[in-house]
Design a protein around this motif. Structure first.
Motif, PDB file in Angstrom:
ATOM      1  N   ALA A 667       0.838  -1.194   0.000  1.00  0.00           N
ATOM      2  CA  ALA A 667       0.000   0.000   0.000  1.00  0.00           C
ATOM      3  C   ALA A 667       0.871   1.242   0.000  1.00  0.00           C
ATOM      4  CB  ALA A 667      -0.936  -0.014   1.205  1.00  0.00           C
ATOM      5  N   GLY A 668       0.266   2.345  -0.328  1.00  0.00           N
ATOM      6  CA  GLY A 668       0.973   3.624  -0.297  1.00  0.00           C
ATOM      7  C   GLY A 668       0.073   4.700   0.273  1.00  0.00           C
ATOM      8  N   THR A 669       0.580   5.352   1.309  1.00  0.00           N
ATOM      9  CA  THR A 669      -0.155   6.467   1.901  1.00  0.00           C
ATOM     10  C   THR A 669       0.625   7.752   1.672  1.00  0.00           C
ATOM     11  OG1 THR A 669       0.917   6.071   4.036  1.00  0.00           O
ATOM     12  CG2 THR A 669      -1.238   5.031   3.657  1.00  0.00           C
ATOM     13  N   VAL A 670      -0.089   8.857   1.705  1.00  0.00           N
ATOM     14  CA  VAL A 670       0.494  10.157   1.402  1.00  0.00           C
ATOM     15  C   VAL A 670       0.262  11.087   2.585  1.00  0.00           C
ATOM     16  CG1 VAL A 670       0.427  12.128  -0.186  1.00  0.00           C
ATOM     17  CG2 VAL A 670       0.113   9.815  -1.066  1.00  0.00           C
ATOM     18  N   GLN A 671       1.287  11.892   2.888  1.00  0.00           N
ATOM     19  CA  GLN A 671       1.120  12.879   3.938  1.00  0.00           C
ATOM     20  C   GLN A 671      -0.009  13.836   3.572  1.00  0.00           C
ATOM     21  OE1 GLN A 671       4.931  14.743   4.573  1.00  0.00           O
ATOM     22  NE2 GLN A 671       5.747  13.002   5.725  1.00  0.00           N
ATOM     23  N   LYS A 672      -0.718  14.268   4.539  1.00  0.00           N
ATOM     24  CA  LYS A 672      -1.905  15.126   4.413  1.00  0.00           C
ATOM     25  C   LYS A 672      -3.104  14.351   3.867  1.00  0.00           C
ATOM     26  CE  LYS A 672       0.736  19.415   3.722  1.00  0.00           C
ATOM     27  NZ  LYS A 672       0.921  20.602   2.864  1.00  0.00           N
ATOM     28  N   ASP A 673      -2.943  13.022   3.734  1.00  0.00           N
ATOM     29  CA  ASP A 673      -4.077  12.154   3.392  1.00  0.00           C
ATOM     30  C   ASP A 673      -4.761  12.552   2.084  1.00  0.00           C
ATOM     31  OD1 ASP A 673      -5.856  10.039   3.858  1.00  0.00           O
ATOM     32  OD2 ASP A 673      -7.342  11.397   4.738  1.00  0.00           O
ATOM     33  N   THR A 674      -3.961  12.908   1.057  1.00  0.00           N
ATOM     34  CA  THR A 674      -4.558  13.345  -0.211  1.00  0.00           C
ATOM     35  C   THR A 674      -4.655  12.224  -1.248  1.00  0.00           C
ATOM     36  OG1 THR A 674      -2.379  14.094  -0.938  1.00  0.00           O
ATOM     37  CG2 THR A 674      -3.841  15.737   0.076  1.00  0.00           C
ATOM     38  N   ALA A 675      -4.076  11.062  -0.956  1.00  0.00           N
ATOM     39  CA  ALA A 675      -4.151   9.955  -1.923  1.00  0.00           C
ATOM     40  C   ALA A 675      -3.916   8.644  -1.208  1.00  0.00           C
ATOM     41  CB  ALA A 675      -3.136  10.134  -3.041  1.00  0.00           C
ATOM     42  N   SER A 676      -4.410   7.570  -1.784  1.00  0.00           N
ATOM     43  CA  SER A 676      -4.206   6.229  -1.259  1.00  0.00           C
ATOM     44  C   SER A 676      -3.903   5.307  -2.437  1.00  0.00           C
ATOM     45  CB  SER A 676      -5.452   5.747  -0.513  1.00  0.00           C
ATOM     46  OG  SER A 676      -5.288   4.421  -0.048  1.00  0.00           O
ATOM     47  N   TRP A 677      -2.819   4.511  -2.318  1.00  0.00           N
ATOM     48  CA  TRP A 677      -2.367   3.643  -3.396  1.00  0.00           C
ATOM     49  C   TRP A 677      -2.372   2.183  -2.975  1.00  0.00           C
ATOM     50  CZ3 TRP A 677      -0.350   5.050  -8.290  1.00  0.00           C
ATOM     51  CH2 TRP A 677      -0.137   6.418  -8.505  1.00  0.00           C
ATOM     52  N   TYR A 678      -2.445   1.318  -3.986  1.00  0.00           N
ATOM     53  CA  TYR A 678      -2.018  -0.064  -3.820  1.00  0.00           C
ATOM     54  C   TYR A 678      -1.435  -0.512  -5.151  1.00  0.00           C
ATOM     55  CZ  TYR A 678      -1.306  -4.627  -1.946  1.00  0.00           C
ATOM     56  OH  TYR A 678      -0.683  -5.758  -1.476  1.00  0.00           O
ATOM     57  N   VAL A 679      -0.186  -1.025  -5.059  1.00  0.00           N
ATOM     58  CA  VAL A 679       0.515  -1.486  -6.253  1.00  0.00           C
ATOM     59  C   VAL A 679       1.055  -2.881  -5.974  1.00  0.00           C
ATOM     60  CG1 VAL A 679       2.236  -0.946  -8.011  1.00  0.00           C
ATOM     61  CG2 VAL A 679       1.242   0.901  -6.633  1.00  0.00           C
ATOM     62  N   GLY A 680       0.795  -3.802  -6.880  1.00  0.00           N
ATOM     63  CA  GLY A 680       1.291  -5.161  -6.676  1.00  0.00           C
ATOM     64  C   GLY A 680       1.268  -5.966  -7.949  1.00  0.00           C
ATOM     65  N   THR A 681       1.914  -7.110  -7.916  1.00  0.00           N
ATOM     66  CA  THR A 681       1.973  -8.002  -9.075  1.00  0.00           C
ATOM     67  C   THR A 681       1.383  -9.359  -8.725  1.00  0.00           C
ATOM     68  OG1 THR A 681       4.198  -8.721  -8.481  1.00  0.00           O
ATOM     69  CG2 THR A 681       4.015  -6.892 -10.028  1.00  0.00           C
ATOM     70  N   ALA A 682       0.788  -9.980  -9.727  1.00  0.00           N
ATOM     71  CA  ALA A 682       0.253 -11.336  -9.609  1.00  0.00           C
ATOM     72  C   ALA A 682       0.225 -11.939 -10.998  1.00  0.00           C
ATOM     73  CB  ALA A 682      -1.145 -11.316  -9.009  1.00  0.00           C
ATOM     74  N   ASN A 683       0.745 -13.158 -11.115  1.00  0.00           N
ATOM     75  CA  ASN A 683       0.793 -13.833 -12.418  1.00  0.00           C
ATOM     76  C   ASN A 683       1.471 -12.981 -13.483  1.00  0.00           C
ATOM     77  OD1 ASN A 683      -0.607 -16.199 -11.533  1.00  0.00           O
ATOM     78  ND2 ASN A 683      -2.531 -15.044 -11.648  1.00  0.00           N
ATOM     79  N   SER A 684       2.598 -12.360 -13.093  1.00  0.00           N
ATOM     80  CA  SER A 684       3.423 -11.556 -14.010  1.00  0.00           C
ATOM     81  C   SER A 684       2.695 -10.330 -14.541  1.00  0.00           C
ATOM     82  CB  SER A 684       3.921 -12.410 -15.186  1.00  0.00           C
ATOM     83  OG  SER A 684       4.702 -13.490 -14.723  1.00  0.00           O
ATOM     84  N   VAL A 685       1.669  -9.868 -13.842  1.00  0.00           N
ATOM     85  CA  VAL A 685       0.952  -8.653 -14.219  1.00  0.00           C
ATOM     86  C   VAL A 685       0.970  -7.706 -13.026  1.00  0.00           C
ATOM     87  CG1 VAL A 685      -1.245  -7.640 -14.926  1.00  0.00           C
ATOM     88  CG2 VAL A 685      -0.526  -9.846 -15.861  1.00  0.00           C
ATOM     89  N   SER A 686       1.434  -6.505 -13.271  1.00  0.00           N
ATOM     90  CA  SER A 686       1.499  -5.494 -12.222  1.00  0.00           C
ATOM     91  C   SER A 686       0.325  -4.539 -12.374  1.00  0.00           C
ATOM     92  CB  SER A 686       2.815  -4.716 -12.313  1.00  0.00           C
ATOM     93  OG  SER A 686       2.845  -3.673 -11.367  1.00  0.00           O
ATOM     94  N   THR A 687      -0.365  -4.295 -11.253  1.00  0.00           N
ATOM     95  CA  THR A 687      -1.535  -3.418 -11.275  1.00  0.00           C
ATOM     96  C   THR A 687      -1.375  -2.343 -10.204  1.00  0.00           C
ATOM     97  OG1 THR A 687      -2.969  -5.203 -12.032  1.00  0.00           O
ATOM     98  CG2 THR A 687      -4.040  -3.284 -11.054  1.00  0.00           C
ATOM     99  N   ALA A 688      -1.637  -1.108 -10.606  1.00  0.00           N
ATOM    100  CA  ALA A 688      -1.576   0.019  -9.680  1.00  0.00           C
ATOM    101  C   ALA A 688      -2.939   0.679  -9.618  1.00  0.00           C
ATOM    102  CB  ALA A 688      -0.521   1.028 -10.125  1.00  0.00           C
ATOM    103  N   VAL A 689      -3.387   0.988  -8.398  1.00  0.00           N
ATOM    104  CA  VAL A 689      -4.676   1.635  -8.187  1.00  0.00           C
ATOM    105  C   VAL A 689      -4.452   2.815  -7.245  1.00  0.00           C
ATOM    106  CG1 VAL A 689      -7.053   1.387  -7.392  1.00  0.00           C
ATOM    107  CG2 VAL A 689      -5.880  -0.564  -8.439  1.00  0.00           C
ATOM    108  N   VAL A 690      -4.999   3.957  -7.601  1.00  0.00           N
ATOM    109  CA  VAL A 690      -4.899   5.138  -6.751  1.00  0.00           C
ATOM    110  C   VAL A 690      -6.276   5.767  -6.609  1.00  0.00           C
ATOM    111  CG1 VAL A 690      -4.314   6.637  -8.719  1.00  0.00           C
ATOM    112  CG2 VAL A 690      -3.741   7.356  -6.388  1.00  0.00           C
ATOM    113  N   ALA A 691      -6.582   6.220  -5.396  1.00  0.00           N
ATOM    114  CA  ALA A 691      -7.826   6.938  -5.127  1.00  0.00           C
ATOM    115  C   ALA A 691      -7.474   8.303  -4.552  1.00  0.00           C
ATOM    116  CB  ALA A 691      -8.706   6.153  -4.159  1.00  0.00           C
ATOM    117  N   TYR A 692      -8.140   9.328  -5.013  1.00  0.00           N
ATOM    118  CA  TYR A 692      -7.891  10.688  -4.517  1.00  0.00           C
ATOM    119  C   TYR A 692      -9.125  11.532  -4.764  1.00  0.00           C
ATOM    120  CZ  TYR A 692      -6.900  11.537  -9.479  1.00  0.00           C
ATOM    121  OH  TYR A 692      -6.982  11.612 -10.843  1.00  0.00           O
TER     122      TYR A 692
END
Length: 728
Positions: A667-692
């Motif tokens: 996971a990825g958190t940002v100071q001041k709580d302006t965004a939230s991430w999750y980045v990971g790989t599974a079955n040789s595919v990397s997926t990144a998701v961000v909410a803001y």
């Protein structure tokens, strides 16, 4: 003068008439009753005048004027003399004196023949001049050559098409013989032997043009092609004449096969389609290569007027279509292009589709199309002008199933946000992308609806990466080592190297604490102000502890951290100033780039730039496309160490999840709580998701999430990621 043959008298007497006029009477009294002019005097006077060039009775001194020469006889005079009697006989005499009744006013057969020959000669001369003066236009109608661009999923099925005209050119060699023969039987059986025009057909067409009736069927295929490509669709005698002249000239300058190919690719078949390829897809959902003779006969019937023969429009249309379909097949038998045994196979009318198959061009696919179009134009070196003329087939890397899964996952999260907090949900945005380890972009989520939000959230560089940036700092340290004194040698770093994980520790430089420009000492902070004491780097990454990585970045060198992140896939434009905060993710990469960076670690340290187009063709011919090459970003041992730490991070945060597919991520958190991430790989595919959160109506400054994206332990981005990867 005496009688003929006698000598003239010596004198000639001119009698003066009597007059009652007073003045003349006086004169007559003074004059003799007769005046005698001697013939000898006249002859002498005439001879003198002839010798001096003077007129009779004038003085010799006045004879200096030359005598006018007689004109030379014309060399055509003998011919004119011979023709003149006949010409006088052709001259009409009205009314004829030797005839009675209406025959007095009728021209003779000679006059009729002369008029006919004259008219024929003038007509031939006029047509010859018109033919010689006719030039085939260099610039054909742009509408006739404009095509749509078709986009395909990675499995080869159509995804979307763009352009105002639904048309795709197809080489004649790829059009089955049955299709070609059906069109010839329906429209112009003598195509390969005629001169490009049909006099009888042209006469009928002219009659219909000046009168009433169907405008189809009066032209050869060559004439129809000329009308499609070079002329407009006006009904006028002048346009019909120009069409005939161009057809004659085109027939002499182009091969019959080229004309037929052009005709099949520019004719209108209804349902918004131009060309036989688009017609095959619109009516039967297949390529033209797959049509049989029965289906071809129906498509050929549409050339007479799709509005009258499309069976889906009315019952009358259906009846007309069946009748003409049967006639075309019989006609093919008559002209010898279809055997009777083959004809016997087509007893039932091949019902076309009720409506043309649709393509997803309204929502998510628009984001895919825009990204693929940009990539294709740049890497295939296609200008905007050329691209807009169409005819391109863009084979993308997008996976239909993965795109659907990602879209469903984001849609589910968006609907849940509307239920939980409708006010905040109006400003929440989700960017997501899946990238394979070989660089292929498999799926992305660009926004709720491209028609309402044009910019692509998966490709936007809007919010910082936050603690999701830690793997790049870790990789830089493993790759280059650290340098804690200004002139000291670099020392190796391993996953077991210990750093201080306490909250609030000051950031150190070789000379001492780091001070910002405001004169404040910079300190690192952990989420929740939690302290971890001395902690290994691999463990710090697994637990997403900030303080060790902020100091690690300073020890490694921020320039080397930046270089490593760029080598792994992040763009230089997403980085700001090289300050300690860079190690905590001050860079603003897009979801596509974050997924690409993590894919580098999963690929053993080799990086391939993300790409969305695998192949481009134009009308079936391959267009050269520059594809990204694989290059070494970090050593394989470094990538393996980073991937191992990310695997521990996933298992630590989600021990209940299935990790059998080689799952790694954080996971990825940002100071001041302006965004939230999750980045990971599974079955040789990397997926990144961000909410803001972002209120586009007010500013581009991110707003605090305030719980709309969940918590660090159970975040909305992770839920989207796991659902999209099938791990939820």
């Amino acid at each position: 003068m005496t009688e003929a043959g006698r000598e003239p008298d010596e004198t000639m007497q001119l009698k003066a008439p009597a007059s009652s006029h007073a003045e003349y009477a006086k004169y007559a009294e003074r004059a003799d009753e007769t005046m005698q002019l001697r013939t000898g005097d006249v002859v002498a006077s005439t001879s003198a005048a002839a010798s001096t060039g003077s007129a009779p009775g004038r003085r010799a001194s006045g004879g200096s004027r030359r005598r006018r020469k007689a004109p030379r006889p014309s060399p055509l005079a003998p011919l004119v003399a011979r023709v003149a009697p006949y010409a006088r006989r052709l001259r009409p005499r009205y009314p004829h004196p030797d005839r009675t009744g209406w025959r007095r006013w009728a021209p003779s057969w000679r006059q009729g023949l002369g008029a006919a020959l004259t008219f024929t000669g003038l007509t031939v001369a006029f047509l010859g001049v018109a033919y010689a003066a006719t030039d085939i236009p260099e610039n054909i109608n742009s509408y006739a050559t404009q095509q749509d661009n078709v986009y395909y999923w990675s499995d080869g099925t159509p995804m979307a098409r763009t352009g105002w005209v639904h048309r795709q050119e197809m080489p004649l060699k790829d059009i089955p013989a049955d299709v070609r023969e059906a069109v010839l039987a329906a429209e112009n059986a003598s195509f390969y032997s005629d001169p490009g025009i049909s006099l009888s057909g042209l006469t009928r067409a002219l009659w219909r043009t000046v009168g009433q009736g169907d405008t189809q069927g009066g032209s050869t295929i060559t004439q129809q092609y000329v009308k499609n490509v070079y002329l407009n669709q006006d009904r006028s005698v002048s346009r019909k004449f120009t069409e005939a002249m161009l057809a004659l000239k085109l027939d002499n300058e182009m091969s019959k096969d080229d004309i037929l190919e052009g005709y099949l690719n520019t004719s209108w078949f209804g349902r918004g389609t131009y060309g036989i390829q688009r017609a095959a897809q619109a009516y039967y959902g297949k390529d033209v290569r797959e049509l049989d003779a029965g289906e071809a006969a129906f498509l050929a019937s549409l050339l007479k007027g799709a509005g009258l023969y499309d069976p889906s429009l009315s019952k009358d249309n259906h009846a007309r279509a069946v009748e003409r379909w049967s006639w075309i097949l019989d006609r093919m038998v008559d002209i010898g292009t279809l055997s009777k045994s083959e004809r016997a196979k087509y007893k039932e009318f091949p019902e076309p589709l009720k409506r043309a198959p649709g393509y997803d061009t309204g929502k998510q696919s628009d984001y895919l199309v825009v990204l693929a179009a940009q990539y294709a134009k740049k890497n295939a070196r296609i200008s905007d002008k050329e691209f807009d003329l169409g005819g391109y087939q863009i084979y993308t890397t997008f996976d239909r199933k993965q795109e659907s899964a990602l879209t469903d996952a984001v849609t589910k999260a968006r609907e849940q946000a509307r239920k939980d907090d409708p006010a905040k949900a109006k400003t929440v945005h989700y960017g997501a992308a899946s990238v394979a380890t070989d660089g292929r972009i498999l799926a992305l989520h660009g926004g709720p609806d491209h028609r309402r939000q044009g910019y692509n959230e998966s490709n936007a560089t809007t919010v910082p990466a936050g603690s999701a940036f830690q793997p790049f700092v870790y990789a830089a340290a493993l790759e280059h080592g650290v340098q804690k004194t200004r002139d000291g040698a670099r020392t190796e770093v391993t996953p077991q190297t210990l750093y201080d994980g306490d909250d609030g520790i000051p950031v150190m430089t070789p000379e001492g604490p780091y001070w910002d420009r405001g004169g404040k000492q910079v300190a690192a902070r952990n989420d929740g102000r939690k302290s971890y004491g001395r902690i290994s780097l691999s463990r710090a990454l697994a637990l997403s502890v900030n303080t060790p990585f902020m100091q690690l970045g300073m020890d490694t060198g921020l320039d080397k951290v930046r270089d490593t992140a760029q080598a792994a896939g992040l763009l230089s434009s997403s980085f700001g100033a090289q300050v300690p905060a860079m190690s905590l993710g001050s860079a603003t990469p897009s979801a596509i780039r974050m997924a690409s960076g993590y894919a580098t670690f999963a690929a053993g340290g080799t990086h391939v730039e993300p790409y969305s187009v695998a192949r481009v063709t134009r009308n079936g011919s391959r267009v050269p496309l520059t594809k990204p090459a694989s290059r070494r970003a970090v050593k394989a041992s470094v990538a393996e160490a980073v991937q191992s730490a990310l695997t521990d991070a996933f298992r630590t945060a989600h021990p209940e999840a299935d990790s059998s597919a080689g799952v790694a991520g954080k996971a990825g958190t940002v100071q001041k709580d302006t965004a939230s991430w999750y980045v990971g790989t599974a079955n040789s595919v990397s997926t990144a998701v961000v909410a803001y959160r972002l209120d586009l109506t007010k500013s581009l400054e991110p707003l605090p999430l305030q719980g709309i994206a969940g918590t660090s332990g159970d975040s909305v981005p992770y839920t989207i990621w796991s659902d999209a990867r099938g791990l939820g």
